[in-house]
Design an enzyme around this catalytic site. Sequence first.
Site, PDB file in Angstrom:
ATOM      1  CD  GLU A   1      -4.939  -6.009   2.799  1.00 27.16           C
ATOM      2  OE1 GLU A   1      -4.521  -5.245   3.147  1.00 27.16           O
ATOM      3  OE2 GLU A   1      -3.028  -5.876   2.514  1.00 27.16           O
TER       4      GLU A   1
ATOM      5  CD  GLU B   1      -2.992  -0.996   2.184  1.00 22.53           C
ATOM      6  OE1 GLU B   1      -2.504  -0.043   3.190  1.00 22.53           O
ATOM      7  OE2 GLU B   1      -4.432  -1.239   2.058  1.00 22.53           O
TER       8      GLU B   1
HETATM    9  C1  GLA Z   1      -3.922  -2.796   5.000  1.00 23.70           C
HETATM   10  C2  GLA Z   1      -2.364  -2.801   4.987  1.00 23.70           C
HETATM   11  C3  GLA Z   1      -3.327  -4.425   6.109  1.00 23.70           C
HETATM   12  C4  GLA Z   1      -3.656  -4.028   7.127  1.00 23.70           C
HETATM   13  C5  GLA Z   1      -4.798  -3.876   6.880  1.00 23.70           C
HETATM   14  C6  GLA Z   1      -5.862  -3.159   8.160  1.00 23.70           C
HETATM   15  O1  GLA Z   1      -5.016  -2.947   3.475  1.00 23.70           O
HETATM   16  O2  GLA Z   1      -2.336  -3.663   3.510  1.00 23.70           O
HETATM   17  O3  GLA Z   1      -1.653  -4.721   6.454  1.00 23.70           O
HETATM   18  O4  GLA Z   1      -3.184  -3.193   7.974  1.00 23.70           O
HETATM   19  O5  GLA Z   1      -5.318  -2.547   5.788  1.00 23.70           O
HETATM   20  O6  GLA Z   1      -7.279  -3.450   7.451  1.00 23.70           O
END
Ligand code: GLA
Length: 542
Positions: A295, A144
């Site tokens: 995710e 991210e």
């Molecule tokens: C993001 C991050 C993860 C985690 C999630 C929690 O997507 O990539 O590591 O912190 O958020 O929602």
Amino acid sequence: MTVFFGGDYNPEQWPPAVWREDVALMRSAGVNLVTVGVFSWSRLQPAAGTYEFGWLDDVLDLLHDNGIGVCLATPTASPPPWFTRAHPDAMPVTADGVRLTHGSRDTYCVNAPAYRAASQRIAGALGERYGRHPALRLWHVHNEYGTTCYCDHCAAAFRRWLARTYGGTGVLNDAWSTDFWSQRYGRFDEVLPPRATQYLSNPAHVLDYRRFVSDAMLAHYTAQRDVLRASGVPVTTNFVLGGWVPVDHARWAREVDVVAVDDYPSSLDAHLQERAFVADLARGWAGGEPWILMEHAPGAVRGTDGVTRVMPPGQARAAASVYLDGGAGGVLYFQWRAGRGGAEQWHPAMVPQLAELAPIGRSVSTRTPVRVDATRALVYDEPSMWAWQSPHLPTPFIDYTATAQRWHRALGPPVDVVPLAAALDGYHLVVAPLLHLVSAAGHKALRSYAESGGTLVLTFGSGLADEHCRLTPGAFDDLAGIRLVRHRPGELGVWLDEIDPLDATVVLTADDRPVVTEHRYGRGLVRYVAADLPDLARWVRS
Ligand code: GLA
């Protein structure tokens, strides 16, 4: 290709006995891909010259022996404490001048030479060790991308970026309208990142800084990607969505081997409609190819109010179906098993939700990605979204993404959500709401789309400025066959454009004012929606 099903897996947070239980549960849940290593830099490289791969060898072998593929991450989103102590200049500085310290994650400056070099070293070491591991399906660079830094390394890199972009300060001054408030620059080295200042910042400066940060992070990504590609395994990074993210995803999408997005609901309401929007958006970035949901909330949602609520029965399955119908080639969650401790120990995880998730996994992991054939498109333009965040606009009440989502709902499936640079010919109808910033290339694309027979829907709050935030009043007048008289924010919802329907046909009036017009342009039709109307479905006919 079968669809991937699984999630982030952080075995370093649990003893090996638990790993064995994990893989048994994964097998019974149809898990065929797990993302490993995202935040494991301090375990992989406990000191500058020391690598410890043994534990990861065991994890990858165990997964492979159980038929589970691996999406292997480079851990650069969280440099270890030894690194940040040795290179404090690699820690990000906020706009207020505060240098952050380690203790969380995402504390890095992509323009700091030491961080760039250390990132390359750990990525190279992973590539060398695991590039031929039979479990490896995908590389996951970083996590991210999203940290904006304002340090001196960034200032120097920003000046180089500006010099490359503009050539000379004369062009820069013109682009940034620096005669306003005496901001003319005589030399590039007078330019700073948009750090805290006395009153309003220059919007063109802020916007270019965002573009620069996007490009700087992209360079950090491509450097790792190019090393990892030697393995022949596809490389990606997980896009995070949201107004704060300084990433131009349409541009980045051209640099990843497969588009991957993270998508979290903000609440249980409107949940599935939001998921459909994200699926269509990801597919648009992917140019219609399969993309990966890297995710997602695993059966429970931590809402913006801070409360974690379990999804009602069937909702996790319904969400997975929405992604798959939107062309997903992978449905993955964060995370397989929550950590025993640490800041996200209460974040929902798959293991407690397996009663709901395992049947989904067993069916998803046997499918192949669907192709979506849409004849209608919605333009979602991130630079316009950024511009709507500028302070001191005629109204602070425009929510670009929420408005795009309302049009998306009105269009109904199947619809592609595409960047403005996408090829538009081939669509019967294109809706481009709130297109605040439009470059010359953007104007040309919209004009030639309508000219060659498409139906184009434009709205109020569009064509306001060029890509440098310089006003372009009436920029769409000829296209819409109207004369824009003035903007009337705060009327008829958030905004009304007062228009003269010169060559256009008025198809809706409100309070005696024209609010929807239609105009033949070339072989096509341009519909102009001059106010924030509650019922949008009427205006998406081709
Ligand atoms: C993001 C991050 C993860 C985690 C999630 C929690 O997507 O990539 O590591 O912190 O958020 O929602």
